[in-house]
Design an enzyme around this catalytic site. Structure first.
Site: not given
Length: 479
Positions: A228-229, A232-233, A250, A284
């Site tokens: 994800g983003s 958020t990671g 990732e 991505c």
């Protein structure tokens, strides 16, 4: 509502799967059909009790599943592929409904499940041995325990089952959280898995933004795998620190494509366009910045424009090449890049300077001609069908420009002289660099990012280690 046993698969009813059972909830969430903006079916919103119950079940199942042989795990995965494939038509229809993908690309993703899992079936878990006169050192890799997989909305099947396959192959159990934007195919994929696996081995809990933190905070989960983003990671990594969970992240990218002056312009330009606009730019590792040598800049850009004009955008069954942006949140973000482009007066080579309002989240694919280096479209990842091009004439300078980002997920180099192109590729700061191809991640190779594009990697033989603890036995010889 009370749990009920999984039975016949119905593709218009959706449940969380906990301890091998269907579980609903009084609180329901509705995905949105991105082609119309209308609500789709209701799905249950998981809560703390659901997470607690799933973890207990997964831990119990792990104590048995961890000791199954590798051959048995492969057999179960193959049986799962067969069961999944028996529902491929329904899965394609469901994937079109939740993502808006054109049918041909939904078919590719559904078909790709067998390929992704199939490659994992060819892998063995690594084992290393070193021996000298004094001792034998054997390094084996053992499963971590319960894995929590937090999955994105752009490729909901490949990116959820792409976590499930290595987790199960290495002997872990797994709890999958699909994106609330695209919960449907993942819920069904894991419901199908109950036909093959014992309760607790593979579970799925859908929910809202409160569910992810429940997984990252739970002490019974040994690892979080997140796609994800970047924002958020970072939150997930911080949350996992409290229990020292293993993490694989990732995250986003801002992939550069460098076009060398010796390319076949007419052949390569359409491929570069596809690298930027595949899945409406919602990839991505989609190409986000295109650097074209000045000697061919005008010609190459014109060929990109010519091909882009042929691209049809529409709903899943319209024969279109591109569908809508998947959700309103991302749609509004991408609109911001168009608004910035218009406000700054950047030149549009093809496309539009405004996103029209209407039913669905459709955006015309657009190329921005030579915006400045400090422009938003160069500095940030749109994750939508808008891409900038810039000319270059100094190789050292364009490599610096390509690397001048806090991300490092993917990159491309295009040129007839393969050795020269590969020499440039080696200097690009990204986890996956493609020479003479747009970005095409594959299960045959580990996939991960440099810089803020992630921590660790998945897929390939090396990716199996991300789901394992190294276990070393030092055996000293008796004399």
């Amino acid at each position: 509502m009370s749990p009920s046993k999984v039975s016949t698969i119905k593709f218009d009813e959706f449940y969380n799967i906990i301890d091998g059972e269907q579980r609903s909830s009084k609180n329901q969430h509705h995905g949105i059909d991105p082609t119309t903006g209308e609500e789709s079916w209701g799905v249950p919103i998981g809560n703390q009790q659901d997470v607690d119950d799933a973890v207990v079940s997964a831990q119990k199942a792990f104590e048995k599943y961890r000791y199954t042989t590798l051959e048995k795990r492969k057999e179960l995965l193959q049986r799962y592929v067969d069961a999944f494939n028996s529902h491929s038509e329904e899965m394609v229809e469901l994937l079109c409904k939740e993502t808006g993908k054109p049918k041909q690309f939904a078919q590719m993703e559904v078909g790709g499940v067998a390929a992704f899992i199939g490659h994992h079936l060819s892998l063995d878990i690594p084992e290393d041995k070193l021996e000298d006169d004094e001792k034998v050192i054997t390094t084996r890799y053992f499963p971590l325990g319960v894995v929590g997989a937090i999955c994105p909305w752009n490729f909901p099947l490949i990116l959820s089952l792409g976590k499930m396959a290595p987790a199960l192959l290495t002997g872990n159990t797994i709890i999958i959280k699909p994106s609330p934007f695209t919960p449907y195919t993942t819920l069904k994929a894991i419901e199908i898995a109950q036909e093959i696996y014992e309760p607790g081995v593979v579970q799925v809990i859908g929910g809202d933004d409160k569910l992810g933190p429940l997984l990252t905070a739970h002490p019974g989960i040994a690892k979080i795998s997140f796609t994800g983003s970047i924002a958020t990671g970072k939150k997930i990594m911080a949350a996992c620190a409290n229990t020292l969970k293993r993490v694989t992240l990732e995250l986003g990218g801002n992939d550069a494509s460098i076009i060398l002056p010796d390319v076949d312009v007419k052949k390569i330009a359409p491929e570069v366009v596809m690298g930027a606009f595949q899945n409406s730019g919602q990839v991505c590792v989609a190409t986000k910045r295109i650097y074209i040598h000045k000697d061919i800049y005008d010609e190459f850009l014109q060929e990109m424009v010519n091909f882009t004009k042929t691209i049809k955008t529409g709903d899943s069954n319209s024969g279109s090449l591109l569908g809508p942006v998947q959700n309103k949140m991302q749609y509004e973000r991408v609109k911001g890049f168009f608004e910035d482009t218009k406000a700054k007066g950047y030149k549009i080579a093809v496309g539009a300077d405004t996103v029209p309002s209407g039913n669905g989240f459709f955006i015309t694919p657009t190329i921005i001609d030579n915006p400045p280096n400090d422009s938003r479209i160069i500095q940030e990842e749109p994750f939508g069908p808008i891409v900038p091009t810039q000319p270059w004439d100094d190789e050292e300078e364009v490599i610096r420009r390509a690397n001048n980002t806090n991300t490092g997920l993917g990159a491309c180099v295009w040129g007839k002289d393969e050795k020269h192109a590969e020499a440039i590729a080696k200097r690009l700061e990204a986890g996956s660099v493609f020479v003479n191809s747009f970005e095409k991640p594959t299960p045959q190779a580990v996939f991960g990012g440099h810089k803020e594009s992630g921590i660790g990697g998945e897929w390939g033989k090396d990716g199996l280690k991300a789901y394992c603890n190294a276990h070393v036995i030092h055996l000293y010889k008796q004399k």
